[in-house]
Design a protein around this motif. Structure first.
Motif, PDB file in Angstrom:
ATOM      1  N   THR A   1       1.873 -15.581   0.506  1.00 49.11           N
ATOM      2  CA  THR A   1       1.371 -15.235  -0.952  1.00 49.11           C
ATOM      3  C   THR A   1       2.118 -14.282  -1.316  1.00 49.11           C
ATOM      4  O   THR A   1       1.586 -13.347  -2.314  1.00 49.11           O
ATOM      5  CB  THR A   1      -0.035 -15.074  -0.864  1.00 49.11           C
ATOM      6  OG1 THR A   1      -0.619 -14.160   0.128  1.00 49.11           O
ATOM      7  CG2 THR A   1      -0.935 -16.481  -0.583  1.00 49.11           C
ATOM      8  N   GLY A   2       2.913 -13.418  -0.654  1.00 47.44           N
ATOM      9  CA  GLY A   2       3.804 -12.391  -1.115  1.00 47.44           C
ATOM     10  C   GLY A   2       4.606 -12.794  -2.245  1.00 47.44           C
ATOM     11  O   GLY A   2       4.951 -13.676  -2.832  1.00 47.44           O
ATOM     12  N   PRO A   3       4.963 -11.504  -2.955  1.00 48.41           N
ATOM     13  CA  PRO A   3       5.590 -11.503  -3.967  1.00 48.41           C
ATOM     14  C   PRO A   3       7.096 -11.858  -3.938  1.00 48.41           C
ATOM     15  O   PRO A   3       7.675 -11.607  -3.005  1.00 48.41           O
ATOM     16  CB  PRO A   3       5.435 -10.166  -4.840  1.00 48.41           C
ATOM     17  CG  PRO A   3       5.324  -9.314  -3.544  1.00 48.41           C
ATOM     18  CD  PRO A   3       4.588 -10.156  -2.590  1.00 48.41           C
ATOM     19  N   GLY A   4       7.696 -12.315  -5.206  1.00 52.03           N
ATOM     20  CA  GLY A   4       9.349 -12.542  -5.059  1.00 52.03           C
ATOM     21  C   GLY A   4       9.714 -13.297  -3.888  1.00 52.03           C
ATOM     22  O   GLY A   4       9.027 -14.278  -3.768  1.00 52.03           O
ATOM     23  N   PRO A   5      10.548 -12.835  -3.389  1.00 53.08           N
ATOM     24  CA  PRO A   5      11.142 -13.493  -2.297  1.00 53.08           C
ATOM     25  C   PRO A   5      10.662 -13.553  -0.941  1.00 53.08           C
ATOM     26  O   PRO A   5      11.163 -14.244   0.108  1.00 53.08           O
ATOM     27  CB  PRO A   5      12.664 -12.782  -1.966  1.00 53.08           C
ATOM     28  CG  PRO A   5      12.336 -11.497  -2.332  1.00 53.08           C
ATOM     29  CD  PRO A   5      11.437 -11.574  -3.368  1.00 53.08           C
ATOM     30  N   VAL A   6       9.478 -12.996  -0.803  1.00 53.71           N
ATOM     31  CA  VAL A   6       8.842 -12.820   0.405  1.00 53.71           C
ATOM     32  C   VAL A   6       8.437 -14.024   1.226  1.00 53.71           C
ATOM     33  O   VAL A   6       8.766 -14.241   2.278  1.00 53.71           O
ATOM     34  CB  VAL A   6       7.338 -11.964   0.364  1.00 53.71           C
ATOM     35  CG1 VAL A   6       6.520 -11.833   1.640  1.00 53.71           C
ATOM     36  CG2 VAL A   6       7.675 -10.598  -0.144  1.00 53.71           C
TER      37      VAL A   6
END
Length: 286
Positions: A47-52
């Motif tokens: 559920t991390g942001p961007g490319p995480v």
């Protein structure tokens, strides 16, 4: 000088070391070790942001390879880089076709109507690809890479596909709006289908491509993905009986993809048998 006893203690070839190595290298142990490790990576990055999520997917592949080489003590041709793009595209094409055909049939019979959602095209597309890549890679490593191959060594290909398919369906019972039918439907149309797909191609990238295209297409069309309703390019209005449309849970609980999925599974199992992808139960050592 190093004595023979010291060398045996150091390299694990002595009685105690050999026993420990055998236990660590047994299918149930390396399966659970890998599932916990890959699951931990997924939990930290999904559920991390961007490319995480994409970075998490790459890390999960590295973790999977390490567990297989060191604990299971086997090569990992299923995650080979050579041919990975071709396998992913082939799987993606099948997954996309699966969802589009299912969606068209449900729409023709009055189950869906669509309207443009008005969200930014590139931002929605990138977000969907990132999140669904993380989910597809980690789930396929756990269910088809680890669980299926471990159970296959113990009980053979057919039992392994059936068991992992049922567990795949059960894993979705915690999703919003889940029911006994949704678990069974996902087991049949996705869990067992993806298992058969792996036996046919023996490539994680193939099943990742199929899984990724499936989930991404659903999300972009605005159809709930296994009970979750992330932002898509379209909005969908659901009509008629839930057995046709899948209701609030999404397309997976429609009878249409269940039937198509079972037909695809039969075909892939036939292809797997022809290519030598089905393996018998391993005989116990005497």
């Amino acid at each position: 000088m190093t004595s023979t006893a010291d060398r045996e203690a150091g390299d694990g070839s002595g009685p105690g070391g050999g026993r420990t190595a055998r236990i660590a290298g047994s299918p149930p142990v390396w399966m659970l070790t890998g599932i916990v490790a890959v699951g931990a990576v997924s939990g930290l990055t999904a559920t991390g942001p961007g490319p995480v999520p994409v970075i998490g997917a790459a890390a999960a592949v590295v973790v999977y390879g390490a567990v297989m080489r060191r604990a299971a003590r086997r090569p990992v041709p299923e995650i080979a880089r050579r041919g990975a793009g071709r396998e992913a595209l082939l799987g993606g094409g099948i997954g996309l076709g699966f969802i589009l055909v299912s969606t068209v049939l449900i729409t023709v019979f009055g189950g869906y109507s669509f309207s443009w959602a008005g969200h930014g095209f590139l931002s929605v597309l990138w977000s969907a690809l990132a999140v669904q890549t993380g989910a597809a890679v980690t789930e396929e490593l756990m269910f088809r890479g680890l669980a299926l191959q471990a159970l296959e060594q113990l009980w053979g290909s057919r039992v392994a596909v059936a068991v992992t398919g049922l567990f795949f369906g059960a894993a979705h019972l915690l999703n919003p709006g889940a029911s006994a039918w949704s678990g069974l439907a996902i087991a049949l149309e996705a869990g067992i289908l993806l298992g058969a797909a792996f036996l046919w191609r023996r490539s994680i990238w193939f099943v990742v491509g199929l899984h990724l295209a499936w989930n991404t297409a659903e999300q972009l069309l605005g159809i709930p993905v296994s009970g979750h309703t992330p932002e898509g390019l379209f909005s969908v209005d659901v009509h008629g009986p839930a057995l046709l449309s899948g209701g609030a849970f999404g397309l997976e609980t429609s009878v249409v993809p269940v039937v198509i999925g079972v037909l695809l599974t039969v075909r892939m199992l036939v292809l797997a048998r022809r290519s030598g992808g089905l393996r018998a139960r391993r005989r116990a050592r005497r």
